[in-house]
Write an enzyme that holds these catalytic residues in place. Structure first.
Site, PDB file in Angstrom:
ATOM      1  N   THR A  16       0.957  -1.364   0.067  1.00 44.76           N
ATOM      2  CA  THR A  16      -0.066  -0.320  -0.143  1.00 44.76           C
ATOM      3  C   THR A  16       0.747   1.349  -0.069  1.00 44.76           C
ATOM      4  O   THR A  16       0.404   2.459  -0.539  1.00 44.76           O
ATOM      5  CB  THR A  16      -0.828  -0.141   1.151  1.00 44.76           C
ATOM      6  OG1 THR A  16      -1.698  -1.067   1.076  1.00 44.76           O
ATOM      7  CG2 THR A  16      -1.683   1.308   1.137  1.00 44.76           C
ATOM      8  N   SER A  60       1.478  -7.157  -1.179  1.00 44.72           N
ATOM      9  CA  SER A  60       2.272  -8.395  -0.310  1.00 44.72           C
ATOM     10  C   SER A  60       1.379  -9.690  -0.213  1.00 44.72           C
ATOM     11  O   SER A  60       2.129 -10.888   0.149  1.00 44.72           O
ATOM     12  CB  SER A  60       2.232  -7.750   1.016  1.00 44.72           C
ATOM     13  OG  SER A  60       1.436  -7.863   2.111  1.00 44.72           O
ATOM     14  N   THR A  93       1.623  -4.646   4.029  1.00 45.06           N
ATOM     15  CA  THR A  93       1.410  -4.839   5.589  1.00 45.06           C
ATOM     16  C   THR A  93       0.739  -6.247   5.776  1.00 45.06           C
ATOM     17  O   THR A  93       0.983  -7.029   6.793  1.00 45.06           O
ATOM     18  CB  THR A  93       0.773  -3.709   6.411  1.00 45.06           C
ATOM     19  OG1 THR A  93      -0.717  -3.843   5.692  1.00 45.06           O
ATOM     20  CG2 THR A  93       1.420  -2.448   6.335  1.00 45.06           C
ATOM     21  N   ASP A  94       0.294  -6.661   4.805  1.00 43.24           N
ATOM     22  CA  ASP A  94      -0.451  -8.234   4.991  1.00 43.24           C
ATOM     23  C   ASP A  94       0.263  -9.408   5.335  1.00 43.24           C
ATOM     24  O   ASP A  94       0.065 -10.152   6.187  1.00 43.24           O
ATOM     25  CB  ASP A  94      -1.310  -8.417   3.668  1.00 43.24           C
ATOM     26  CG  ASP A  94      -2.608  -7.587   3.460  1.00 43.24           C
ATOM     27  OD1 ASP A  94      -2.933  -6.726   4.532  1.00 43.24           O
ATOM     28  OD2 ASP A  94      -3.369  -7.609   2.392  1.00 43.24           O
TER      29      ASP A  94
HETATM   30  N1  ASP Z   1      -3.318  -3.875   2.617  1.00 42.85           N
HETATM   31  C1  ASP Z   1      -2.016  -4.198   2.175  1.00 42.85           C
HETATM   32  C2  ASP Z   1      -0.905  -2.966   2.648  1.00 42.85           C
HETATM   33  O1  ASP Z   1      -1.152  -2.612   3.552  1.00 42.85           O
HETATM   34  C3  ASP Z   1      -1.661  -4.314   0.881  1.00 42.85           C
HETATM   35  C4  ASP Z   1      -0.328  -5.423   0.958  1.00 42.85           C
HETATM   36  O2  ASP Z   1      -0.205  -5.845   1.946  1.00 42.85           O
HETATM   37  O3  ASP Z   1       0.246  -5.362  -0.127  1.00 42.85           O
HETATM   38  O4  ASP Z   1       0.124  -2.905   2.056  1.00 42.85           O
END
Ligand code: ASP
Length: 337
Positions: A16, A60, A93-94
């Site tokens: 993100t 991710s 973050t995932d």
């Molecule tokens: N929601 C995710 C992020 O916070 C998307 C990911 O993990 O790529 O980055």
């Protein structure tokens, strides 16, 4: 560029923090270049010189153990350059906690390594990417952050990669070490480090094992799922049991079969906090699992235990070495008597 400032290598992988709206798909996707992200961070030149490496633009959930291994080798290369003070990895973050822990388990360096992401994309008014990245640069450029292993920093909070998990699907302050709390904070651009990670491992991963599935127990869980994976070549298993480490009887018998075949089976709790124990003795309970040869992963969550098991297998560990790597706290406790 200020030549007096430490040099930080920032490896960009997507997530993100690199996302913006995409007219074609009607949603947000990773699109920003390293330079675009970095240019949004104010006042960087007063903290460090930052060099960028474009590793990829992955959301991710697309990150795999193979990608983690490539990333680790790349980070190792930069960490060995004498002129580099520290490393940053930007990441979605995932699955951030998995990649960060993989780096923690595999990198051999005392230099700071910080994995950072964002919970808001660049089109949102409260995009947290620039602030988090700035904090990561502060940490990575400071010798005080040496020997902490890989760290995770979002929303001013610094967590050990070996301990932190994503706790909230949407809140910007999402990473927490549920068992032990943060190792430090960034406050007013100053770095405060309060404690070292509770435990760290190092594995010299040569080659990743075949797949290692992670199962979460649920009431009435059927037998056969573990067996299916075993028959399809799983190299080991991680199982999130109930409470202090208990599983339904059909799952117990499946796991016992895996142990008999010489495969490592690692047990964690599906509870977010606490450690597993072998006190209950009914069918499928902790004592039975322990006596059958299941490895107990103490306080670790399932996704971290899976990374650790993959690293241990990748380093060529046998079952007893794997057990010692996971049960270090019990071994220390037993040594006292
Ligand atoms: N929601 C995710 C992020 O916070 C998307 C990911 O993990 O790529 O980055």
């Amino acid at each position: 560029m200020n030549r007096q400032k430490p040099l930080v290598t920032a490896i960009f992988t997507g997530g993100t923090i690199a996302m913006k709206p995409d007219a074609g798909s009607g949603g947000v996707v990773p699109k920003l270049s390293a330079a675009e992200i970095l240019n949004s961070v104010p006042d960087l030149e007063n903290i460090a010189r930052v060099e960028t490496v474009e590793f990829g633009r992955y959301p991710s959930p697309h990150i795999t153990p193979e990608i983690m291994l490539q990333l680790s080798r790349l980070a190792q290369y930069h960490a060995e350059r004498p002129e580099v003070a520290g490393i940053i990895v930007t990441h979605g973050t995932d699955t951030l906690e998995e990649t960060a822990f993989f780096l923690d388990c595999t990198l051999k360096t005392s230099k700071p390594v910080v994995v950072v992401g964002a919970m808001r994309n660049s089109a949102e008014a409260d995009w947290d990417g620039p602030r988090n990245l700035r904090d990561a640069v502060i940490i990575a450029s400071r010798h005080e952050a040496q020997d902490y292993g890989t760290l995770i920093c979002l929303s001013d909070v610094i967590n050990a990669a070996s301990e932190a998990t994503k706790t909230d699907a949407t809140d910007i302050n999402t990473f927490a070490s549920m068992n032990f709390g943060p190792v430090g904070r960034i406050s007013n651009s100053s770095l405060f480090l309060y404690r070292k990670p509770v435990h760290r491992d190092h594995f010299d991963v040569k080659e990743l094992p075949a797949f290692v599935p992670l199962f979460k127990c649920y009431a009435g869980m059927e037998g056969g799922l573990v067996k299916l994976c075993r028959e399809n070549g799983a190299a080991g298993f991680v199982i999130e049991g109930f409470g202090a480490g208990n599983v339904p009887p059909p799952v117990f018998y499946d796991l016992v079969e895996c142990v008999k075949q010489g495969l490592p089976v690692v047990l964690v709790s599906r509870c977010p906090v606490g450690r597993i124990e072998h006190t209950y003795a009914y069918e499928g309970a902790g004592k039975q699992l322990y006596e059958a040869g299941v490895i107990f992963a103490d306080y670790m969550n399932g996704q971290k235990a899976r990374i650790k098991l993959m690293c241990a297998l990748g380093a060529g560990y046998g079952i007893e070495e794997i057990r010692r790597a996971f049960e270090w706290a019990s071994l220390q406790e037993n040594d006292k008597f």
